[in-house]
Enzyme design. Structure first.
Site, PDB file in Angstrom:
ATOM      1  N   GLU A 148       0.885  -1.318   0.012  1.00  0.00           N
ATOM      2  CA  GLU A 148      -0.089  -0.072   0.281  1.00  0.00           C
ATOM      3  C   GLU A 148       0.921   1.316   0.018  1.00  0.00           C
ATOM      4  OE1 GLU A 148      -4.150  -0.600   1.585  1.00  0.00           O
ATOM      5  OE2 GLU A 148      -2.776  -0.774   3.295  1.00  0.00           O
ATOM      6  N   HIS A 204      -1.162   5.654   7.924  1.00  0.00           N
ATOM      7  CA  HIS A 204      -2.220   4.453   7.558  1.00  0.00           C
ATOM      8  C   HIS A 204      -2.435   3.594   8.635  1.00  0.00           C
ATOM      9  CE1 HIS A 204      -5.113   2.012   5.532  1.00  0.00           C
ATOM     10  NE2 HIS A 204      -4.027   1.175   5.521  1.00  0.00           N
ATOM     11  N   HIS A 248      -5.396   0.811  11.167  1.00  0.00           N
ATOM     12  CA  HIS A 248      -6.619  -0.034  10.882  1.00  0.00           C
ATOM     13  C   HIS A 248      -7.059   0.233  12.646  1.00  0.00           C
ATOM     14  CE1 HIS A 248      -4.484  -2.663   8.214  1.00  0.00           C
ATOM     15  NE2 HIS A 248      -4.558  -1.652   7.561  1.00  0.00           N
ATOM     16  N   HIS A 306     -11.593  -0.695   6.192  1.00  0.00           N
ATOM     17  CA  HIS A 306     -10.431  -0.886   6.139  1.00  0.00           C
ATOM     18  C   HIS A 306      -9.633  -0.079   7.173  1.00  0.00           C
ATOM     19  CE1 HIS A 306      -6.776  -0.254   3.177  1.00  0.00           C
ATOM     20  NE2 HIS A 306      -6.335  -0.814   4.474  1.00  0.00           N
TER      21      HIS A 306
END
Lengths: 262, 262, 262, 262
Positions: free
Chosen positions: D101, D120, D122, D192
């Protein structure tokens, strides 16, 4: 009414007050040690993270109080304790940065002669409770009788307008918050946290820990149905009797905090 | 009916009973060690904080029981264990403060000859469940069959009026609580916590840990819809079979508690 | 249909199978070490407490599998691994107690040749989800594509009547559970927990950890409104791509588990 | 529009770009050390588990950024930092695997010259919020003013169809995500997680931690009634004033992360 509190804010780096006569009135070492321990306990018990603070009224000068310099509570040592006037002016900051929100403490000590210690925090269950319209924190179990029949919620928009940073960053806002207590020992601050007062450091710490638990239980219970809260008389009797036991958690929390920091 | 239980309360510092003939009936060292371990496990597993207590019936005198002096469970050692009569009188306190709520234990031992150990706690999911009107703790999974088809909720107002501190601080309240068990092995106490009984220390500890989990799961499940609880027969079979495995968690909890205290 | 499974239960202390020819087919040391590590990781990640177990199919004999003796997973060492037949009979227990629920493993290995590892657990968000009528665990985020479009819920009453202890304690119940998978990789067990399968120890451990997270997120999201789950195709693509990364969490979990046990 | 992003994916093992002239433009050691510390803090504060990543723009070449190789954030050291172009190509991977990613980072740096760092993750309360239809993350307390009046939710189906693995695994998806920010500093990604940007590593880390807390409080509060969120002006003033304090949590988090890894 101001649209933003930032213009009224005292400088974060406080100017010391020149006052030679004060050397004789140093706070006791025990008081400072207890305040340091309280900082560590509040972090260790999850009441504060890098933000939040606890103060104590000076034991020799009721017109002064002690509060750490601007730093994370978990890292506070005796060297970091600063003395303040009831105007929120640092007496011996020596150029160290102080908390923006010291006015929470100064104005409560001014308004409430019975208060010896003040904890301000953003604990995890208090914040959500503070933003639900019409909701009030109420005493739900015997350990939190001091919460009483519905803690006031301070809406900063009433005193500071709807463009503030929600911080109590000047005397005017501190005074408005202090007035909001109105005989209670805890005030929730909408979208921000809470401020709790006590007659000693140990009592204020105890109340900050159990106010969070009361909020947590209240959030859970209110999702499931109608709740039986303590009656006013139960609250009062609980404060009187249960808070006679606060040395017990204090000793344990202190031991835990010390084990964790090795 | 009294408006406050505080006037009926025995002195926290108990007067010893002079009874020379008792030297020969000292409890076994193993029992005391197991009780100390149970205190540490209950803290380590989050069932008790600085409050809550576990007792065991004396292994040589069924009219006596053992309970720590007034202190946080996590700090209890063999030297802190005190012997009590079924009236809740300390036999060998030697001036040490004892728990205000020792009457929970004394009256249950008096009422229930089958009970060997009692845990009183304020665990985090039990308290909110105890205050929701009409709600009963029910066995939701196989590890908690002992919870059965709906644990009784003790409302102290019925026995003590609506101005108590919610504490079981005298024989009368202890007796009312003990009566409330009515064949069950757990009673919830409104706005306070729960009391769990077992046929051994290990069983009482096991049940206190899994009662909390059952409450936690029940709080979550009931928010989402109708719940399938255990049938009465499932509960019974679970108690019979699953509780045969309690040595396994005990050994693990003991190891964990010891690792954490270094 | 039986009213209680207890009468059909194999003896907890298993009788060994005398089979001299088997010495040559010992499982590889690496496989046993990985199984021991998996036990520690599952405990350390909160998937199992003192209960729950993981097995792996024997790497030299697909008609055998390896599982710890009856003990808490956190304490398992290589010496505790026992070999079993697909009937759930211990091959080399040497008098050691084995798990009552070994039939979960034996019957899945028998029914599903593709399965190499099985995890049975009672993790904290799975249990409440398993008891809400009409609710199914569904893939809610990309890490849990293997959950798919609604995991089957095993209601033991259908196979064992309404007076069981909910345990899979004989071949018949194991066979009923195994049949319930019906192509899925996870089955919830009402009032009990879940069983997850994988093509390797690492995959089964990964799935057990992320099934719990999926359940936790699903419980939270469904309280707030209608939920967008993964589509069937998204689930499939996630399994294919995300599960190619499972070495990454495995390495980290192993390191964490080792740091925590010192 | 593709039905699966897997065919467009760059090779996980990146080919280095041969560029001899670049030796003179090595990033500063301090920047790399801060990036390593940020990886450890994000893990230690529960924002990332084995998945999730943080990058920083190169301090000497704004057309480059730095990101760890494919590994768990908690284990990242200075040797694991790889340099990337704004096309998401590794400059010095030397055969090491890189994150699938990385295009989240490359396309945001390309689209937003003001962004210096990207996280980024979760995190546990963001995922459930991201899947509730019609729900938007909104600033609920003063620490999270940057969340603003409703963070955009990126629905990958609009850019990638309904059969993706939800990963931002190519330039096209990265570009679509970057466009979705639309002036905001956080975007939720359905099923996500989220991506947060900042003007420094410390600011991006701060925002990732407090975005999770904002989501947690919002999930709790919205279950109980109508919620008072920050006004647009309050949000703005909070960003301006509260984020001036981010050195304080950074110092504490760093200390905590170091204590925990011994």
């Amino acid at each position: 009414m101001c649209s933003s509190s930032t213009h009224h804010r005292s400088e974060p780096v406080a100017v010391d007050i020149d006052d030679a006569a004060e050397a004789s009135a140093a706070p006791s070492t025990e008081l400072i040690e207890e305040l340091v321990a309280a900082n560590q306990i509040l972090f260790d018990q999850g009441v504060v993270d890098a933000f939040g603070h606890i103060s104590v009224r000076h034991d020799k000068r009721p017109d002064r109080f002690l509060l750490a310099r601007n730093m994370a509570p978990s890292r506070v040592t005796a060297q970091d304790i600063v003395e303040f006037t009831l105007d929120g002016e640092a007496v011996n900051a020596n150029g160290r940065k102080v908390y923006l929100e010291r006015f929470i403490h100064s104005e409560i000590y001014r308004a409430r002669p019975d208060v010896v210690s003040v904890v301000h925090s953003h604990s995890h269950s208090i914040v959500p409770l503070s933003v639900v319209k019409g909701m009030r924190l109420k005493a739900i179990f015997h350990m939190a009788g001091f919460v009483g029949q519905g803690a006031p919620v301070f809406e900063i928009r009433e005193a500071g307008g709807d463009a503030t940073d929600l911080l109590i960053s000047n005397n005017m806002l501190g005074e408005a918050l202090a007035r909001h207590f109105d005989g209670h020992d805890i005030v929730l601050m909408r979208g921000h946290g809470s401020t709790v007062v006590g007659g000693s450091i140990k009592q204020a710490v105890y109340r900050a820990v159990y106010a969070e638990l009361n909020a947590r239980y209240q959030l859970q219970a209110m999702q499931l149905g109608e709740v039986t809260f303590l009656t006013e008389e139960e609250s009062r009797t609980c404060v009187q009797n249960v808070e006679g036991q606060i040395q017990r958690p204090w000793d344990m929390w202190l031991e835990q905090a010390r084990v964790r920091r090795g």
